[in-house]
Write an enzyme that holds these catalytic residues in place. Structure first.
Site, PDB file in Angstrom:
ATOM      1  N   CYS A 115       0.806  -1.225   0.000  1.00 48.02           N
ATOM      2  CA  CYS A 115       0.000   0.000   0.000  1.00 48.02           C
ATOM      3  C   CYS A 115       0.842   1.278   0.000  1.00 48.02           C
ATOM      4  CB  CYS A 115      -0.952  -0.002   1.191  1.00 48.02           C
ATOM      5  SG  CYS A 115      -1.945  -1.509   1.276  1.00 48.02           S
ATOM      6  N   HIS A 252      -2.873   6.870   2.212  1.00 45.21           N
ATOM      7  CA  HIS A 252      -3.387   5.636   1.629  1.00 45.21           C
ATOM      8  C   HIS A 252      -4.823   5.442   2.109  1.00 45.21           C
ATOM      9  CE1 HIS A 252      -4.226   1.483   0.949  1.00 45.21           C
ATOM     10  NE2 HIS A 252      -3.977   1.105   2.193  1.00 45.21           N
ATOM     11  N   ASN A 282     -10.304  -0.126  -0.666  1.00 45.57           N
ATOM     12  CA  ASN A 282      -8.853  -0.132  -0.493  1.00 45.57           C
ATOM     13  C   ASN A 282      -8.237  -0.795  -1.721  1.00 45.57           C
ATOM     14  OD1 ASN A 282      -6.190  -0.767   0.140  1.00 45.57           O
ATOM     15  ND2 ASN A 282      -6.634  -1.338   2.261  1.00 45.57           N
TER      16      ASN A 282
END
Length: 327
Positions: A115, A252, A282
């Site tokens: 990520c 993020h 996500n």
């Protein structure tokens, strides 16, 4: 960070057509829309078709970048694709995209910082250009997380989606984008977020051997809300910048509750935060470029804005960048 000679000159993104809503997930696992929104802020996510892969999403994100900013990529001399879901172990996604775009004289590598991938990719691009090794670099963050998500695990399947974003970074000594950075890793905590198909041990401890993402959400949450605010401050210190001088914070997009906690701890207004999780979930290394593109499209992100990017996740790795928005 040495005085940068690199400028971000264009950005683009792409998400697959198929939308998976919280209502759709209610039919698959024991969950409901209210529970998901309350805990994550996510309402829907995108999912690739069976024959649609990370290289396809990457290619479309670059096409979007080219069309929006009237850019040519024929003279790109390095391609960095940030992903944890490559089409193959080899060749790299970067090599596949390089071929699809018909770029003849470019190096091509994949980078896996999960990520934090996109911020690591931009950091590398700045370093390569500032050192004089490269002139024009494509940095792509792209994931097809639906292909490694266990749709019987209600703790993870509600989170993840597919998408891609791309940035063009070019040599420009007069108007560089990059101000400061801060990177870190706590590998000993890697067991809290992993996907394994080769080993069933980490640091001598037994772990579940699975092709799917396994996450200890509680531990990752605790790590992120303590690590990221400290990292943000380190980036700002390295750039001799105060937090109230930052126009936008782009973390993020892991979880809205997590972003709220990070903002609260760092005393940064949530209203000045850009994220992509409500509609995309996500998407790991793709969340930050998707957020930036959304910020531009919504008329929020403007030329000259000071932007703090912070990626964090699997590794456990993290990377922050303070940049001038130069598009």
């Amino acid at each position: 960070m040495h005085k940068s000679k690199a400028r971000i000159t264009a950005i683009g993104s792409y998400v697959p057509e198929k939308i998976v809503t919280n209502k759709d997930l209610e039919k698959i696992v024991e969950t409901n829309d209210e529970w998901i929104v309350k805990r994550t802020g996510i309402k829907e996510r995108r999912m690739t078709k069976e024959d649609e892969h990370t290289s396809d999403l990457s290619y479309m994100a670059v096409k979007n970048l080219m069309e929006k900013y009237n850019k040519s990529v024929e003279d790109v001399d390095m391609m960095i694709v940030c992903t944890l879901t490559p089409d193959f172990k080899t060749p790299s996604v970067a090599s596949i995209v390089q071929a699809k775009l018909g770029i003849k004289n470019a190096g091509a590598i994949d980078l896996n910082a999960a990520c934090a991938g996109f911020t690591y990719g931009l950091y590398m691009a700045n370093g390569l250009i500032t050192s004089g090794l490269n002139k024009k670099i494509l940095v792509i963050g792209a994931e097809t997380l639906s292909k490694i998500t266990d749709f019987e695990d209600r703790t993870t399947c509600i989170l993840f989606g597919d998408g891609a974003g791309a940035a063009l970074v070019e040599y420009d000594e007069e108007q560089p984008s990059f101000i400061s950075s801060y990177l870190g890793s706590e590998g000993e905590k890697g067991k809290h977020l992993y996907c394994s198909n080769l080993s069933n041990q980490m640091f001598g401890e037994d772990i579940m051997n699975t092709n799917y993402i396994v996450q200890n959400g509680r531990e990752v949450y605790k790590w992120a809300v303590t690590t990221v605010p400290k990292g943000m401050q380190a980036v700002l210190n390295n750039g001799s910048t105060l937090i109230n001088e930052v126009d936008w914070f782009v973390p993020h997009s892991a979880n809205l509750r997590m972003i709220e906690s990070i903002c609260e701890r760092s005393e940064f207004p949530i209203e000045k935060t850009l994220h992509s999780l409500v509609d995309c979930g996500n998407t790991s290394s793709a969340t930050i470029p998707l957020s930036l593109t959304k910020g531009v499209n919504d008329g929020k992100l403007k030329y000259g804005d000071k932007v703090l990017l912070y990626g964090f996740g699997g590794g456990l790795t993290h990377a922050g960048l303070l940049i001038n928005w130069t598009i």
